[in-house]
Scaffold this active site. Structure first.
Site, PDB file in Angstrom:
ATOM      1  N   GLY A   8       0.924  -1.338   0.056  1.00 51.11           N
ATOM      2  CA  GLY A   8      -0.092  -0.027  -0.263  1.00 51.11           C
ATOM      3  C   GLY A   8       0.775   1.518   0.219  1.00 51.11           C
ATOM      4  O   GLY A   8       1.799   1.318  -0.436  1.00 51.11           O
TER       5      GLY A   8
ATOM      6  N   ILE B 223       2.303   2.957   2.277  1.00 51.99           N
ATOM      7  CA  ILE B 223       3.403   3.065   3.070  1.00 51.99           C
ATOM      8  C   ILE B 223       4.240   2.115   2.891  1.00 51.99           C
ATOM      9  O   ILE B 223       5.836   1.217   2.801  1.00 51.99           O
ATOM     10  CB  ILE B 223       3.184   2.864   4.620  1.00 51.99           C
ATOM     11  CG1 ILE B 223       2.922   3.719   5.426  1.00 51.99           C
ATOM     12  CG2 ILE B 223       4.300   2.281   5.481  1.00 51.99           C
ATOM     13  CD1 ILE B 223       2.059   2.822   6.464  1.00 51.99           C
TER      14      ILE B 223
ATOM     15  N   ARG C  90      -2.444  -8.302  -1.265  1.00 50.68           N
ATOM     16  CA  ARG C  90      -3.580  -8.706  -1.668  1.00 50.68           C
ATOM     17  C   ARG C  90      -4.741  -8.374  -3.190  1.00 50.68           C
ATOM     18  O   ARG C  90      -4.515  -8.185  -3.903  1.00 50.68           O
ATOM     19  CB  ARG C  90      -3.930  -8.333  -0.466  1.00 50.68           C
ATOM     20  CG  ARG C  90      -6.365  -8.091  -0.501  1.00 50.68           C
ATOM     21  CD  ARG C  90      -6.527  -7.823   0.975  1.00 50.68           C
ATOM     22  NE  ARG C  90      -6.087  -6.449   1.164  1.00 50.68           N
ATOM     23  CZ  ARG C  90      -7.015  -6.153   2.368  1.00 50.68           C
ATOM     24  NH1 ARG C  90      -7.760  -6.695   3.435  1.00 50.68           N
ATOM     25  NH2 ARG C  90      -6.413  -4.669   2.185  1.00 50.68           N
ATOM     26  N   THR C  91      -3.876  -6.976  -3.094  1.00 53.76           N
ATOM     27  CA  THR C  91      -4.314  -6.122  -4.512  1.00 53.76           C
ATOM     28  C   THR C  91      -3.362  -5.255  -5.613  1.00 53.76           C
ATOM     29  O   THR C  91      -2.424  -4.239  -4.643  1.00 53.76           O
ATOM     30  CB  THR C  91      -5.501  -4.900  -3.426  1.00 53.76           C
ATOM     31  OG1 THR C  91      -6.036  -4.503  -2.821  1.00 53.76           O
ATOM     32  CG2 THR C  91      -5.944  -3.918  -5.453  1.00 53.76           C
TER      33      THR C  91
ATOM     34  N   THR D 189       6.413  -2.732  10.949  1.00 57.13           N
ATOM     35  CA  THR D 189       6.097  -1.147  11.402  1.00 57.13           C
ATOM     36  C   THR D 189       4.421  -1.588  11.624  1.00 57.13           C
ATOM     37  O   THR D 189       3.567  -0.138  11.012  1.00 57.13           O
ATOM     38  CB  THR D 189       6.666  -0.277  11.096  1.00 57.13           C
ATOM     39  OG1 THR D 189       6.185  -0.295   9.634  1.00 57.13           O
ATOM     40  CG2 THR D 189       8.617  -0.364  11.284  1.00 57.13           C
ATOM     41  N   SER D 190       3.813  -2.236  11.317  1.00 61.68           N
ATOM     42  CA  SER D 190       2.600  -2.616  10.712  1.00 61.68           C
ATOM     43  C   SER D 190       1.981  -2.710  12.136  1.00 61.68           C
ATOM     44  O   SER D 190       1.503  -1.681  12.483  1.00 61.68           O
ATOM     45  CB  SER D 190       2.368  -3.193   9.654  1.00 61.68           C
ATOM     46  OG  SER D 190       2.115  -4.737  10.167  1.00 61.68           O
ATOM     47  N   ARG D 191       1.491  -4.087  12.484  1.00 62.59           N
ATOM     48  CA  ARG D 191       0.795  -3.792  13.821  1.00 62.59           C
ATOM     49  C   ARG D 191       1.484  -5.983  14.109  1.00 62.59           C
ATOM     50  O   ARG D 191       1.200  -5.959  13.537  1.00 62.59           O
ATOM     51  CB  ARG D 191      -1.019  -4.125  13.661  1.00 62.59           C
ATOM     52  CG  ARG D 191      -1.578  -2.775  13.491  1.00 62.59           C
ATOM     53  CD  ARG D 191      -2.014  -2.338  14.478  1.00 62.59           C
ATOM     54  NE  ARG D 191      -2.776  -1.497  14.072  1.00 62.59           N
ATOM     55  CZ  ARG D 191      -1.966  -0.153  14.105  1.00 62.59           C
ATOM     56  NH1 ARG D 191      -0.503   0.422  13.643  1.00 62.59           N
ATOM     57  NH2 ARG D 191      -2.583   1.188  14.064  1.00 62.59           N
TER      58      ARG D 191
ATOM     59  N   GLU E 236       1.154  -4.698  23.352  1.00 63.47           N
ATOM     60  CA  GLU E 236       1.225  -4.036  23.177  1.00 63.47           C
ATOM     61  C   GLU E 236       0.992  -2.883  24.671  1.00 63.47           C
ATOM     62  O   GLU E 236      -0.137  -2.707  25.213  1.00 63.47           O
ATOM     63  CB  GLU E 236       1.333  -2.293  22.986  1.00 63.47           C
ATOM     64  CG  GLU E 236       2.409  -2.444  20.824  1.00 63.47           C
ATOM     65  CD  GLU E 236       1.707  -1.177  20.036  1.00 63.47           C
ATOM     66  OE1 GLU E 236       1.034  -0.753  20.523  1.00 63.47           O
ATOM     67  OE2 GLU E 236       2.369  -1.456  18.882  1.00 63.47           O
TER      68      GLU E 236
ATOM     69  N   HIS F 265       6.730   1.794  19.340  1.00 63.96           N
ATOM     70  CA  HIS F 265       5.879   2.743  18.073  1.00 63.96           C
ATOM     71  C   HIS F 265       5.910   3.668  17.786  1.00 63.96           C
ATOM     72  O   HIS F 265       4.787   4.147  18.502  1.00 63.96           O
ATOM     73  CB  HIS F 265       4.303   2.058  19.011  1.00 63.96           C
ATOM     74  CG  HIS F 265       3.070   2.112  18.069  1.00 63.96           C
ATOM     75  ND1 HIS F 265       2.200   1.187  17.913  1.00 63.96           N
ATOM     76  CD2 HIS F 265       3.202   2.600  16.646  1.00 63.96           C
ATOM     77  CE1 HIS F 265       1.375   1.040  16.773  1.00 63.96           C
ATOM     78  NE2 HIS F 265       1.930   2.152  16.187  1.00 63.96           N
TER      79      HIS F 265
ATOM     80  N   GLY G  38       6.269   5.130  14.711  1.00 63.88           N
ATOM     81  CA  GLY G  38       6.172   5.196  13.091  1.00 63.88           C
ATOM     82  C   GLY G  38       6.269   6.457  12.861  1.00 63.88           C
ATOM     83  O   GLY G  38       6.407   7.193  11.847  1.00 63.88           O
TER      84      GLY G  38
HETATM   85  C1  GLV Z   1      -0.196   3.965  13.548  1.00 69.59           C
HETATM   86  O1  GLV Z   1       0.524   2.944  13.732  1.00 69.59           O
HETATM   87  C2  GLV Z   1      -1.147   3.899  13.152  1.00 69.59           C
HETATM   88  O2  GLV Z   1      -2.254   3.821  12.308  1.00 69.59           O
HETATM   89  O3  GLV Z   1      -1.502   5.657  12.613  1.00 69.59           O
END
Ligand code: GLV
Ligand code: GLV
Length: 328
Positions: A158, A160, A180-181, A239-241, A270, A288, A290
């Site tokens: 996507g 990012i 995915r796309t 750096t996502s989830r 977290e 966290h 980002g």
């Molecule tokens: C950070 O993790 C966000 O989703 O903005």
């Protein structure tokens, strides 16, 4: 008069925009700079017309029902919105909004911070120096892995993921991705990336970086099997989830040398960190961060405020997540 409940102090520019549009009295900000607890959230939500929660606040049906029929919009202070029960919101005709776009570049920069730090063992080496243990230059001290000329694997191409991939050009890297796309051919060419299957992504990435949203398909996707399929010299970056990763399996993979290192900005539970992960010197662990630049957080505040103002004034929020599911 409307009431907006903001669950934690955000940069002033966003609050000022809300006050200017809706009146100073309309904006109710939880006064403490810490995560709001469940009871405080329920209490603050009661009777609100808009909620501005953090990604750390679970906003579920109970919170929505506590707010009641007055609640029109939930404008998350994040691009990710897995903390919000979107289906429950849609059923109640509550708009859900997020802050995409403005944090793309900051998050891509932070991803590269983790890539470089994990490749060259920067966290571990800095801890060693600060502990007063350094006795001078050594030919075999803290040897890491190369970044230049390696293969970057992006999971989730996507906004990012694409921004991370663009930066790889400066490091003369081959970029492969699974998403995915699929990208259209022109974007793929512009980024210089090649779509591959998940198995190939695992097997061929020297650096595998995760940029997917958290969904039922991605939850726990990176577990023991995935790490065993990676190169022993590889780096795993997230750096996502955190819930996309089985943290215990990742810690085991690091301890066994199934992969070389990891760079993580997000965690399964977290702010708790798996104790085995804390024992991994090759894991670079950040809290966290980002989107954590002054400019980015100010833009996020403005976007979240704008989403609320639009919804309460009967216009369409610019970043409306459940728009497609909206009852006609
Ligand atoms: C950070 O993790 C966000 O989703 O903005
Ligand atoms: C684990 O032991 C690591 O080296 O990170």
């Amino acid at each position: 008069m409307s009431r907006v409940f903001v669950t934690r102090p955000i940069p002033d520019n966003g609050l000022d925009e809300l006050r200017a549009a809706l009146g100073a009295e309309a904006v109710d900000v939880f006064p403490h700079d810490r995560p709001i607890n469940r009871d405080e959230l329920l209490e603050g939500a009661a009777g609100a017309n808009a909620l501005l929660p953090m990604l750390t606040d679970p906003v579920d049906a109970e919170v929505m029902d506590r707010a009641g029929a007055s609640l029109k919009v939930i404008a998350n202070y994040a691009v990710g919105f897995n903390n919000i029960d979107v289906d429950a919101a849609t059923e109640r005709r509550i708009m859900v909004a997020n802050t995409p776009g403005v944090l793309t570049e900051a998050t891509a920069d932070l991803t590269w911070t983790l890539i470089m730090a994990a490749a060259r063992r920067a966290g571990e080496a800095e801890r060693y120096l600060r502990a007063g243990e350094w006795d001078g230059w050594g030919p075999q001290q803290f040897l890491g892995v190369d970044v230049n000329g390696q293969t970057l694997g992006v999971f989730g191409m996507g906004r990012i993921g694409q921004a991370v991939a663009r930066r790889a050009r400066g490091f003369n890297m081959r970029v492969i991705y699974t998403t995915r796309t699929p990208l259209d051919a022109e974007t793929e060419r512009a980024i210089g990336a090649e779509a591959v299957g998940f198995e190939t992504l695992l097997a061929e990435s020297d650096i595998l970086s995760v940029h997917c949203p958290l969904t039922s398909e991605t939850r726990g996707l990176f577990g023991r099997e995935a790490f065993q399929a990676m190169k022993p010299t590889a780096l795993f970056i997230n750096t996502s989830r955190g819930q996309a990763v089985d943290e215990a399996a990742l810690a085991e993979a690091l301890h066994e040398g199934a992969i070389f290192g990891a760079g993580l900005d997000v965690f399964e539970n977290e702010p708790a960190i798996h104790p085995r992960l804390l024992e991994c010197p090759h894991a670079v662990l950040l809290p966290h961060l980002g989107s954590a630049t002054h400019a980015t957080r100010a833009k996020m505040a403005s976007i979240a405020a704008g989403n609320i103002i639009a919804a309460l004034q009967g216009r369409r929020p610019r970043h409306w997540v459940n728009q497609d599911a909206w009852p006609a």
